[in-house]
Structures are given as structure tokens and as C-alpha cells.
Scaffold this motif. Structure first.
Motif, mmCIF file in Angstrom:
data_model
loop_
_atom_site.group_PDB
_atom_site.id
_atom_site.type_symbol
_atom_site.label_atom_id
_atom_site.label_comp_id
_atom_site.label_asym_id
_atom_site.label_seq_id
_atom_site.Cartn_x
_atom_site.Cartn_y
_atom_site.Cartn_z
ATOM 1 N N ALA A 17 -60.497 23.522 -66.510
ATOM 2 C CA ALA A 17 -60.142 22.381 -65.669
ATOM 3 C C ALA A 17 -58.809 22.625 -64.970
ATOM 4 O O ALA A 17 -57.805 22.922 -65.612
ATOM 5 N N ALA A 18 -58.817 22.541 -63.633
ATOM 6 C CA ALA A 18 -57.579 22.651 -62.861
ATOM 7 C C ALA A 18 -56.903 21.291 -62.866
ATOM 8 O O ALA A 18 -57.482 20.291 -62.433
ATOM 9 N N ARG A 19 -55.671 21.230 -63.347
ATOM 10 C CA ARG A 19 -54.970 19.966 -63.486
ATOM 11 C C ARG A 19 -54.266 19.580 -62.191
ATOM 12 O O ARG A 19 -54.079 20.397 -61.295
ATOM 13 N N MET A 20 -53.856 18.333 -62.117
ATOM 14 C CA MET A 20 -53.170 17.814 -60.927
ATOM 15 C C MET A 20 -51.695 18.221 -60.966
ATOM 16 O O MET A 20 -50.793 17.392 -61.145
ATOM 17 N N ARG A 21 -51.471 19.522 -60.831
ATOM 18 C CA ARG A 21 -50.128 20.068 -60.825
ATOM 19 C C ARG A 21 -50.109 21.277 -59.891
ATOM 20 O O ARG A 21 -51.159 21.734 -59.437
ATOM 21 N N ASP A 22 -48.930 21.796 -59.610
ATOM 22 C CA ASP A 22 -48.807 22.927 -58.691
ATOM 23 C C ASP A 22 -49.688 24.088 -59.120
ATOM 24 O O ASP A 22 -49.879 24.339 -60.325
ATOM 25 N N CYS A 23 -50.228 24.792 -58.137
ATOM 26 C CA CYS A 23 -51.074 25.952 -58.419
ATOM 27 C C CYS A 23 -50.751 27.069 -57.432
ATOM 28 O O CYS A 23 -50.156 26.834 -56.375
ATOM 29 N N ARG A 24 -51.152 28.280 -57.785
ATOM 30 C CA ARG A 24 -50.941 29.445 -56.936
ATOM 31 C C ARG A 24 -52.245 30.223 -56.814
ATOM 32 O O ARG A 24 -53.031 30.273 -57.760
ATOM 33 N N VAL A 25 -52.439 30.825 -55.674
ATOM 34 C CA VAL A 25 -53.603 31.674 -55.454
ATOM 35 C C VAL A 25 -53.110 33.091 -55.173
ATOM 36 O O VAL A 25 -52.292 33.303 -54.273
ATOM 37 N N THR A 26 -53.574 34.039 -55.958
ATOM 38 C CA THR A 26 -53.274 35.459 -55.730
ATOM 39 C C THR A 26 -54.571 36.186 -55.402
ATOM 40 O O THR A 26 -55.650 35.785 -55.855
ATOM 41 N N THR A 27 -54.477 37.224 -54.611
ATOM 42 C CA THR A 27 -55.669 37.946 -54.171
ATOM 43 C C THR A 27 -55.536 39.438 -54.413
ATOM 44 O O THR A 27 -54.426 39.980 -54.501
#
Length: 292
Positions: free
Chosen positions: A70-80
Motif C-alpha cells: 500500500a502506497a501511503r499518503m506521504r512523499d514518494c520518489r520514482v527511480t528508473t
């Protein structure tokens, strides 16, 4: 509110993180992001990586997302990461992470395959004659502004959720919400985010949505024209609480491809749309009931 004011994320105050807005909040849990937002963020990251490589001639053809935490309602980052780049393809992996107790934890990942379009062959191959069609323009006028989704079941096209809480075959029609505020939405980001809705058109029954999807697989023969995209249930198979749903994906010019979702029974937390209404600004007029 205009479409550019609505978004799933805004840039975080520092660094390259994304801060979810209330539009990203899931109906499963107030502290959980829905798959539309997560998928959109991952697609944005993969598409940006391909552009950074200068491979603008490539076209997104297959996109798979695993929603394993579950992705929470907080900051997230996407790396590729570029897994493979060749003359006719580019395969990119994207990972969405969130900080938990001081550690970056992976909560979702995606694999995006971009292919080089060429001329079609001359041979004849079967394809179906019966294709899903969008709602009539007098029902859903052409627009690039986000709006309450239209749904179709035995009662016809409408934006009334309660009317479609039945066990009929369903279709949907939606215009994409921007992924990040202040950024234009690309056609790939639009269809990649809306593809999570395949779970809704294949798992929505007469008691609400009793299955939660664990993944999304989107196949595209072409990108959509514009940001309005439809889905129509093609098939659903369920055994022992594991369901596989397949939906056709289309726009006003014709078919695009398919979306497939694998889902788990979630009968202890059912999303009931029987008493839900939305406005085009994203306001929920009545709270959904959760069946325990």
C-alpha cells in the motif's frame, strides 16, 4: 477548478519527491493512494527516462505495474533503470519508494516497453468486428478537462455511480487528471493512469467492489488521441478469491489495446458506490460505506 489545478501530486518542497494531493486518496483507506495515482507517477518516470535518452521515435507498447504494498499518503520518489535499449525497443523499469522509519521502501514497480513503429505487413489477420464505442457526444461532450467518470451498464451511459452498482457488464469513459500539478499530461500518462480503472469495470458488482487489484498490464498498439479514454469489460474469471479481469481500451478514434488486472477478494473492506456522488472538482458529496 481547471484541469491544471487538479492533480494527483505536487512537487515536494525539497528534492525530487512528489507529494500526493487529496485527489490521490484511495477509497480503500484514507492513508492509502489509489492505483490510478501510483500508476500515473510510474508512467511519468518511465516516459521521462526515454525522453532523456532522446528516443522520441519510440512508442509505449506494454506497461505492467505491480502494486505489492500500500502506497501511503506521504512523499514518494520514482527511480528508473534502462534494462535494454536497442534500435527498435527500449525497456525501462520504474520503482516508487516511500520513507518508512528512515528507510526508503519500495511500494510499487513498473516495467515499460517502448517500440519503434514501422509499416504494417500486407497479410490479412483476424480481428473482431464488434468494438466498444464511447458515449455519444451529447452525453459526454469532447473535453480535455477532468470530469466525473461516465459509466455504462444496462441503464445506459451516466455519471450516477449508484445506478451502475449491479452485476451487468460495464464500460467507463474518463478524461485524465494531471499527474503532477503544473505539468501537462501526456497521452501515455493519461492511459497508464486510467488503466487502473480496469479493476472497476471488471470487479464492480451489485455489492460494490469486493476485489482489490494487485497489478495492471496495459498493452497499446498506439497512443490515445487526447486525454479521454474508455474501457469496456471483455472477460472475467474468478476462482477461490483470485480474479482476472480483461478490458478493451479505446478512444473516440477506435481501439487502443487491452488492460488486464489480477485481483484478490477483499470482502472485509468493500468499496460501496451505492451512495457516492462526485463533482468535477473532485469533491465527494457522500462518503462511501465500507461493509465489514
Amino acid at each position: 477548478m481547471t484541469g491544471m489545478q487538479l492533480s494527483f501530486f505536487r512537487p515536494a518542497e525539497s528534492g525530487d519527491a512528489l507529494t500526493p494531493t487529496d485527489m490521490a486518496r484511495s477509497m480503500w483507506d484514507d492513508d492509502q493512494m489509489h492505483g490510478v495515482a501510483v500508476s500515473g507517477a510510474l508512467a511519468r518516470g518511465a516516459e521521462q527516462r526515454v525522453r532523456e535518452l532522446g528516443r522520441t521515435e519510440l512508442r509505449p507498447a506494454r506497461y505492467t505495474v505491480d502494486l505489492f504494498k500500500a502506497a501511503r499518503m506521504r512523499d514518494c520518489r520514482v527511480t528508473t533503470e534502462v534494462v535494454r535499449e536497442g534500435p527498435r525497443l527500449c525497456l525501462v523499469d520504474a520503482v516508487l519508494t516511500q520513507e518508512v522509519d528512515g528507510t526508503e521502501v519500495r511500494v510499487a514497480r513498473a516495467s515499460a516497453l517502448f517500440l519503434l513503429p514501422t509499416a504494417s505487413t500486407e497479410g490479412s489477420v483476424w480481428s473482431p468486428d464488434d468494438r466498444p464505442v464511447p458515449p455519444p457526444l451529447d452525453v459526454a461532450p469532447a473535453s480535455e478537462e477532468p470530469h466525473v467518470p461516465f459509466f455504462h451498464s444496462s441503464v445506459g451511459w451516466s455519471q450516477s455511480f449508484g445506478l451502475h452498482q449491479n452485476d451487468d457488464r460495464k464500460s467507463s469513459w474518463n478524461t485524465a487528471i494531471p499527474i503532477v500539478s503544473g505539468e501537462p499530461t501526456s497521452p501515455f500518462q493519461a492511459v497508464a493512469s486510467i488503466a487502473d480503472g480496469a479493476s472497476m469495470v471488471t470487479n464492480w458488482g451489485d455489492r460494490g467492489i469486493e476485489y482489490i487489484n494487485t497489478d495492471i498490464t496495459l498493452t497499446l498498439a498506439r497512443e490515445p488521441v487526447g486525454l479521454s479514454i474508455g474501457m469496456s469489460a471483455l472477460d472475467r474469471v474468478e476462482v477461490d478469491g483470485i480474479a482476472v479481469g480483461t478490458a478493451a481500451v479505446f478512444d473516440r478514434t477506435g481501439p487502443l489495446g487491452t488492460a488486464v488486472v489480477t485481483s484478490l477478494a477483499n470482502a472485509r473492506r468493500v468499496v460501496d458506490f451505492g451512495d457516492v456522488e462526485y463533482t468535477d472538482s473532485g469533491e465527494r458529496r457522500r462518503t462511501s460505506s465500507v461493509v465489514e
